[in-house]
Design an enzyme around this catalytic site. Structure first.
Site, PDB file in Angstrom:
ATOM      1  N   ARG A 199       7.244  -5.554   2.048  1.00 26.82           N
ATOM      2  CA  ARG A 199       7.554  -5.290   0.638  1.00 26.82           C
ATOM      3  C   ARG A 199       7.596  -3.802   0.324  1.00 26.82           C
ATOM      4  O   ARG A 199       8.312  -3.370  -0.579  1.00 26.82           O
ATOM      5  CB  ARG A 199       6.534  -6.014  -0.255  1.00 26.82           C
ATOM      6  CG  ARG A 199       6.782  -7.507  -0.334  1.00 26.82           C
ATOM      7  CD  ARG A 199       5.662  -8.221  -1.055  1.00 26.82           C
ATOM      8  NE  ARG A 199       4.646  -8.716  -0.149  1.00 26.82           N
ATOM      9  CZ  ARG A 199       3.443  -9.136  -0.525  1.00 26.82           C
ATOM     10  NH1 ARG A 199       3.117  -9.109  -1.798  1.00 26.82           N
ATOM     11  NH2 ARG A 199       2.584  -9.569   0.353  1.00 26.82           N
ATOM     12  N   GLU A 215      -6.750  -9.202   3.178  1.00 27.69           N
ATOM     13  CA  GLU A 215      -7.427 -10.107   2.235  1.00 27.69           C
ATOM     14  C   GLU A 215      -7.385 -11.542   2.785  1.00 27.69           C
ATOM     15  O   GLU A 215      -8.284 -12.321   2.577  1.00 27.69           O
ATOM     16  CB  GLU A 215      -6.700 -10.037   0.881  1.00 27.69           C
ATOM     17  CG  GLU A 215      -7.438 -10.619  -0.292  1.00 27.69           C
ATOM     18  CD  GLU A 215      -6.613 -10.586  -1.579  1.00 27.69           C
ATOM     19  OE1 GLU A 215      -5.467 -10.113  -1.561  1.00 27.69           O
ATOM     20  OE2 GLU A 215      -7.133 -11.064  -2.598  1.00 27.69           O
TER      21      GLU A 215
HETATM   22  O1  PRP Z   1      -4.786  -3.760   0.832  1.00 27.13           O
HETATM   23  P1  PRP Z   1      -4.648  -4.900   1.805  1.00 27.13           P
HETATM   24  O2  PRP Z   1      -5.762  -5.892   1.707  1.00 27.13           O
HETATM   25  O3  PRP Z   1      -4.469  -4.414   3.218  1.00 27.13           O
HETATM   26  O4  PRP Z   1      -3.361  -5.737   1.427  1.00 27.13           O
HETATM   27  C1  PRP Z   1      -2.152  -5.200   0.958  1.00 27.13           C
HETATM   28  C2  PRP Z   1      -1.009  -5.560   1.845  1.00 27.13           C
HETATM   29  O5  PRP Z   1      -0.822  -6.986   1.882  1.00 27.13           O
HETATM   30  C3  PRP Z   1       0.557  -7.285   1.621  1.00 27.13           C
HETATM   31  O6  PRP Z   1       1.321  -7.274   2.763  1.00 27.13           O
HETATM   32  P2  PRP Z   1       1.471  -8.460   3.794  1.00 27.13           P
HETATM   33  O7  PRP Z   1       0.717  -8.089   5.028  1.00 27.13           O
HETATM   34  O8  PRP Z   1       1.152  -9.745   3.130  1.00 27.13           O
HETATM   35  O9  PRP Z   1       2.990  -8.344   4.226  1.00 27.13           O
HETATM   36  P3  PRP Z   1       4.455  -8.474   3.558  1.00 27.13           P
HETATM   37  O10 PRP Z   1       4.721  -7.201   2.792  1.00 27.13           O
HETATM   38  O11 PRP Z   1       5.280  -8.561   4.782  1.00 27.13           O
HETATM   39  O12 PRP Z   1       4.513  -9.688   2.680  1.00 27.13           O
HETATM   40  C4  PRP Z   1       0.991  -6.148   0.720  1.00 27.13           C
HETATM   41  O13 PRP Z   1       2.398  -6.001   0.725  1.00 27.13           O
HETATM   42  C5  PRP Z   1       0.278  -4.958   1.318  1.00 27.13           C
HETATM   43  O14 PRP Z   1       1.010  -4.398   2.400  1.00 27.13           O
HETATM   44  N1  ADE Z   2      -3.311 -10.775  -4.198  1.00 27.44           N
HETATM   45  C1  ADE Z   2      -2.179 -10.389  -3.586  1.00 27.44           C
HETATM   46  N2  ADE Z   2      -0.979 -10.581  -4.182  1.00 27.44           N
HETATM   47  C2  ADE Z   2       0.168 -10.205  -3.563  1.00 27.44           C
HETATM   48  N3  ADE Z   2       0.197  -9.616  -2.361  1.00 27.44           N
HETATM   49  C3  ADE Z   2      -0.969  -9.402  -1.750  1.00 27.44           C
HETATM   50  N4  ADE Z   2      -1.275  -8.809  -0.578  1.00 27.44           N
HETATM   51  C4  ADE Z   2      -2.613  -8.845  -0.428  1.00 27.44           C
HETATM   52  N5  ADE Z   2      -3.207  -9.411  -1.474  1.00 27.44           N
HETATM   53  C5  ADE Z   2      -2.204  -9.769  -2.324  1.00 27.44           C
END
Ligand code: PRP
Ligand code: ADE
Length: 179
Positions: A65, A102
């Site tokens: 994202r 998370e």
């Molecule tokens: O602060 P944190 O606990 O590390 O979480 C935040 C991360 O989690 C999500 O990514 P995700 O790994 O779900 O990947 P995506 O962008 O591919 O959906 C979001 O886009 C951040 O990169």
């Molecule tokens: N609560 C949340 N919502 C969307 N993206 C996430 N990535 C990690 N935690 C998230």
């Protein structure tokens, strides 16, 4: 558009889904924001206003994202774009950092030659939660020897320790909205 109006428009277009992808998680959904032309533009405008006079040479985006916002910002401020990718996606030699999420574990990689000591970098992601992803991203920039100016997020989750984790590591961060 003035800053207050822009930030309100951004916050108002972020969706909330309870218990996704697991019970107890409140998922903040950026897809309505991306689909709203004015709100998406407001994200890039606010970030560009902040970073365009700071001599940023490369914008690093975190897969997946983060890519959406980082590439638009790079174009807008006349900087390059460097992807920080999930493992096994980059074809040349990489630096690699593992981290806890998370909801799960993951790893980020960067091409070793993507950044140099001459680069001044901003790291962009959509959301800061526990801070594990952002900290790994910052470490990758530092592994390359580049100067990290700031990490910026569209959303910061207040009840998770991301901001304090970055602050403890001496890393400046900026966010467009908080939930
Ligand atoms: O602060 P944190 O606990 O590390 O979480 C935040 C991360 O989690 C999500 O990514 P995700 O790994 O779900 O990947 P995506 O962008 O591919 O959906 C979001 O886009 C951040 O990169
Ligand atoms: N609560 C949340 N919502 C969307 N993206 C996430 N990535 C990690 N935690 C998230």
């Amino acid at each position: 558009m003035n800053m207050d109006k822009a930030l309100t428009l951004i916050a108002d277009n972020i969706g909330r889904i309870d218990d996704y992808p697991k019970p107890g998680i409140i998922f903040r959904d950026i897809t309505p924001l991306l689909a709203h032309a004015e709100a998406f533009a407001a994200c890039i405008d606010v970030l560009a206003q902040r970073y365009r006079e700071q001599g940023i040479t490369q914008v690093c985006g975190i897969e997946a994202r983060g890519f959406i916002f980082a590439s638009a910002l790079a174009y807008r401020i006349g900087a390059g774009f460097v992807p920080l990718r999930k493992p096994g996606k980059l074809p040349r030699q990489t630096y690699s950092r593992q981290y806890a999420l998370e909801y799960g574990d993951d790893e980020l990689q960067v091409h070793r030659d993507a950044l140099t000591t001459a680069d001044k970098v901003v790291v962009i992601d959509d959301l800061l939660a526990t801070g594990g992803t952002a900290l790994a991203a910052a470490q990758l920039v530092q592994d390359c020897g580049a100067q990290l100016q700031e990490l910026a997020f569209i959303i910061t989750l207040n009840d998770l320790p991301g901001v304090s984790k970055l602050a403890q590591a001496g890393l400046p961060s900026y966010t467009l909205c908080r939930f």
